[in-house]
Design a protein around this motif. Structure first.
Motif, PDB file in Angstrom:
ATOM      1  N   ILE A 188      32.429  16.409  60.812  1.00  0.00           N
ATOM      2  CA  ILE A 188      31.375  15.930  61.710  1.00  0.00           C
ATOM      3  C   ILE A 188      31.142  14.438  61.468  1.00  0.00           C
ATOM      4  O   ILE A 188      30.974  13.671  62.419  1.00  0.00           O
ATOM      5  N   LYS A 189      31.178  14.023  60.208  1.00  0.00           N
ATOM      6  CA  LYS A 189      30.982  12.610  59.862  1.00  0.00           C
ATOM      7  C   LYS A 189      32.055  11.740  60.524  1.00  0.00           C
ATOM      8  O   LYS A 189      31.750  10.697  61.101  1.00  0.00           O
ATOM      9  N   ASP A 190      33.328  12.162  60.445  1.00  0.00           N
ATOM     10  CA  ASP A 190      34.415  11.406  61.084  1.00  0.00           C
ATOM     11  C   ASP A 190      34.244  11.365  62.600  1.00  0.00           C
ATOM     12  O   ASP A 190      34.518  10.347  63.240  1.00  0.00           O
ATOM     13  N   ASN A 191      33.803  12.473  63.174  1.00  0.00           N
ATOM     14  CA  ASN A 191      33.606  12.531  64.622  1.00  0.00           C
ATOM     15  C   ASN A 191      32.477  11.590  65.051  1.00  0.00           C
ATOM     16  O   ASN A 191      32.611  10.856  66.042  1.00  0.00           O
ATOM     17  N   GLU A 192      31.389  11.598  64.305  1.00  0.00           N
ATOM     18  CA  GLU A 192      30.265  10.711  64.625  1.00  0.00           C
ATOM     19  C   GLU A 192      30.660   9.248  64.486  1.00  0.00           C
ATOM     20  O   GLU A 192      30.266   8.413  65.287  1.00  0.00           O
ATOM     21  N   PHE A 193      31.465   8.932  63.458  1.00  0.00           N
ATOM     22  CA  PHE A 193      31.954   7.565  63.282  1.00  0.00           C
ATOM     23  C   PHE A 193      32.796   7.147  64.486  1.00  0.00           C
ATOM     24  O   PHE A 193      32.638   6.045  65.015  1.00  0.00           O
ATOM     25  N   ALA A 194      33.699   8.026  64.919  1.00  0.00           N
ATOM     26  CA  ALA A 194      34.557   7.713  66.064  1.00  0.00           C
ATOM     27  C   ALA A 194      33.724   7.484  67.324  1.00  0.00           C
ATOM     28  O   ALA A 194      33.974   6.531  68.076  1.00  0.00           O
ATOM     29  N   LEU A 195      32.745   8.341  67.559  1.00  0.00           N
ATOM     30  CA  LEU A 195      31.871   8.165  68.732  1.00  0.00           C
ATOM     31  C   LEU A 195      31.127   6.832  68.655  1.00  0.00           C
ATOM     32  O   LEU A 195      31.013   6.115  69.661  1.00  0.00           O
ATOM     33  N   SER A 196      30.648   6.479  67.475  1.00  0.00           N
ATOM     34  CA  SER A 196      29.953   5.208  67.294  1.00  0.00           C
ATOM     35  C   SER A 196      30.878   4.024  67.566  1.00  0.00           C
ATOM     36  O   SER A 196      30.491   3.066  68.245  1.00  0.00           O
ATOM     37  N   MET A 197      32.078   4.084  67.054  1.00  0.00           N
ATOM     38  CA  MET A 197      33.061   3.010  67.290  1.00  0.00           C
ATOM     39  C   MET A 197      33.384   2.880  68.776  1.00  0.00           C
ATOM     40  O   MET A 197      33.449   1.765  69.302  1.00  0.00           O
ATOM     41  N   MET A 198      33.598   4.013  69.436  1.00  0.00           N
ATOM     42  CA  MET A 198      33.945   3.961  70.861  1.00  0.00           C
ATOM     43  C   MET A 198      32.795   3.406  71.686  1.00  0.00           C
ATOM     44  O   MET A 198      33.012   2.637  72.621  1.00  0.00           O
ATOM     45  N   GLU A 199      31.574   3.765  71.332  1.00  0.00           N
ATOM     46  CA  GLU A 199      30.415   3.270  72.073  1.00  0.00           C
ATOM     47  C   GLU A 199      30.142   1.788  71.786  1.00  0.00           C
ATOM     48  O   GLU A 199      29.969   0.998  72.715  1.00  0.00           O
ATOM     49  N   ASN A 200      30.111   1.427  70.534  1.00  0.00           N
ATOM     50  CA  ASN A 200      29.684   0.081  70.159  1.00  0.00           C
ATOM     51  C   ASN A 200      30.772  -0.974  70.254  1.00  0.00           C
ATOM     52  O   ASN A 200      30.492  -2.119  70.620  1.00  0.00           O
ATOM     53  N   THR A 201      31.985  -0.620  69.939  1.00  0.00           N
ATOM     54  CA  THR A 201      33.069  -1.593  69.934  1.00  0.00           C
ATOM     55  C   THR A 201      33.889  -1.564  71.222  1.00  0.00           C
ATOM     56  O   THR A 201      34.271  -2.609  71.739  1.00  0.00           O
ATOM     57  N   LEU A 202      34.138  -0.365  71.731  1.00  0.00           N
ATOM     58  CA  LEU A 202      34.997  -0.219  72.913  1.00  0.00           C
ATOM     59  C   LEU A 202      34.205  -0.066  74.205  1.00  0.00           C
ATOM     60  O   LEU A 202      34.786   0.136  75.259  1.00  0.00           O
ATOM     61  N   LYS A 203      32.887  -0.148  74.103  1.00  0.00           N
ATOM     62  CA  LYS A 203      31.982  -0.101  75.261  1.00  0.00           C
ATOM     63  C   LYS A 203      32.125   1.185  76.078  1.00  0.00           C
ATOM     64  O   LYS A 203      31.904   1.213  77.283  1.00  0.00           O
ATOM     65  N   ALA A 204      32.504   2.267  75.412  1.00  0.00           N
ATOM     66  CA  ALA A 204      32.619   3.569  76.080  1.00  0.00           C
ATOM     67  C   ALA A 204      31.230   4.125  76.359  1.00  0.00           C
ATOM     68  O   ALA A 204      30.289   3.900  75.605  1.00  0.00           O
ATOM     69  N   THR A 205      31.138   4.855  77.455  1.00  0.00           N
ATOM     70  CA  THR A 205      29.930   5.606  77.753  1.00  0.00           C
ATOM     71  C   THR A 205      30.064   6.961  77.078  1.00  0.00           C
ATOM     72  O   THR A 205      31.009   7.705  77.366  1.00  0.00           O
ATOM     73  N   ILE A 206      29.165   7.263  76.178  1.00  0.00           N
ATOM     74  CA  ILE A 206      29.181   8.556  75.473  1.00  0.00           C
ATOM     75  C   ILE A 206      28.207   9.466  76.190  1.00  0.00           C
ATOM     76  O   ILE A 206      27.030   9.147  76.347  1.00  0.00           O
ATOM     77  N   ILE A 207      28.708  10.597  76.628  1.00  0.00           N
ATOM     78  CA  ILE A 207      27.878  11.559  77.368  1.00  0.00           C
ATOM     79  C   ILE A 207      27.569  12.740  76.457  1.00  0.00           C
ATOM     80  O   ILE A 207      28.473  13.329  75.847  1.00  0.00           O
ATOM     81  N   HIS A 208      26.306  13.064  76.375  1.00  0.00           N
ATOM     82  CA  HIS A 208      25.856  14.250  75.653  1.00  0.00           C
ATOM     83  C   HIS A 208      25.411  15.237  76.720  1.00  0.00           C
ATOM     84  O   HIS A 208      24.314  15.135  77.252  1.00  0.00           O
ATOM     85  N   ARG A 209      26.324  16.155  77.072  1.00  0.00           N
ATOM     86  CA  ARG A 209      26.092  17.094  78.169  1.00  0.00           C
ATOM     87  C   ARG A 209      25.329  18.308  77.706  1.00  0.00           C
ATOM     88  O   ARG A 209      25.392  18.685  76.549  1.00  0.00           O
TER      89      ARG A 209
END
Length: 178
Positions: free
Chosen positions: A155-176
């Protein structure tokens, strides 16, 4: 009125044998997200969005999902593979490394389909999904990541990846909502 960019759904490495260190842990997490990916896939198909599977080749070096699925099928993977087996009208590409763009025809396919936005799902979130999102960002695609459609070894690795994608790669993270 501004027209919404055409989306495509990427499904990364969901045909998997899970025969590696932490594979059983990832298989358990993948079982959970596979239902969410299937639901999203069906919704995107209804909206005429292309569905593109990009998968490791498992040393077969053939873009034949049936052969790869047969090679990967085992007690850890068979339910997931069966649930998310590509349809005849889905696209299927093999990749030699982590990113879905590296050494594949993905960028050319997306260009020919006039896709401007990628909805990226699959495993592992902290490796292949993250590297694919990075390469999509470098190619100036809009990126959406449904948080309930990626899984990593922890879960920690997944949360890190989501954070990187949102903050660095400007991805829109959707929590459905499920």
């Amino acid at each position: 009125m501004k027209q919404k960019p055409k989306q495509a759904l990427l499904i990364i490495d969901m045909i998997n044998d899970f025969n590696f260190n932490h594979g059983p842990i990832l298989a358990e997490q993948t079982e959970t997200i596979s239902h969410n990916i299937l639901s999203l896939k069906n919704k995107m198909k209804e909206n005429n969005c292309p569905i593109i599977y990009v998968n490791d080749h498992y040393n077969l070096w053939q873009a034949n999902f049936e052969k790869i699925a047969q090679k990967c099928s085992n007690p850890l993977s068979e339910k997931i593979i069966h649930r998310l087996f590509p349809n005849d009208d889905d696209y299927f590409l093999i990749k030699p490394k982590h990113s879905a763009f590296y050494g594949t025809a993905l960028n050319t396919l997306l260009y020919s389909l006039n896709v401007k936005e990628l909805v990226i799902t699959g495993i592992a979130g902290n490796i292949c999904v993250l590297f694919t999102a990075n390469d999509a960002y470098m190619r100036e695609y809009d990126i959406t990541i449904p948080a309930d459609c990626i899984a990593s070894n922890s879960i920690k690795d997944n949360e890190f990846a989501l954070s990187m994608m949102e903050n660095t790669l400007k991805a829109t993270i959707i929590h459905r909502e499920n």
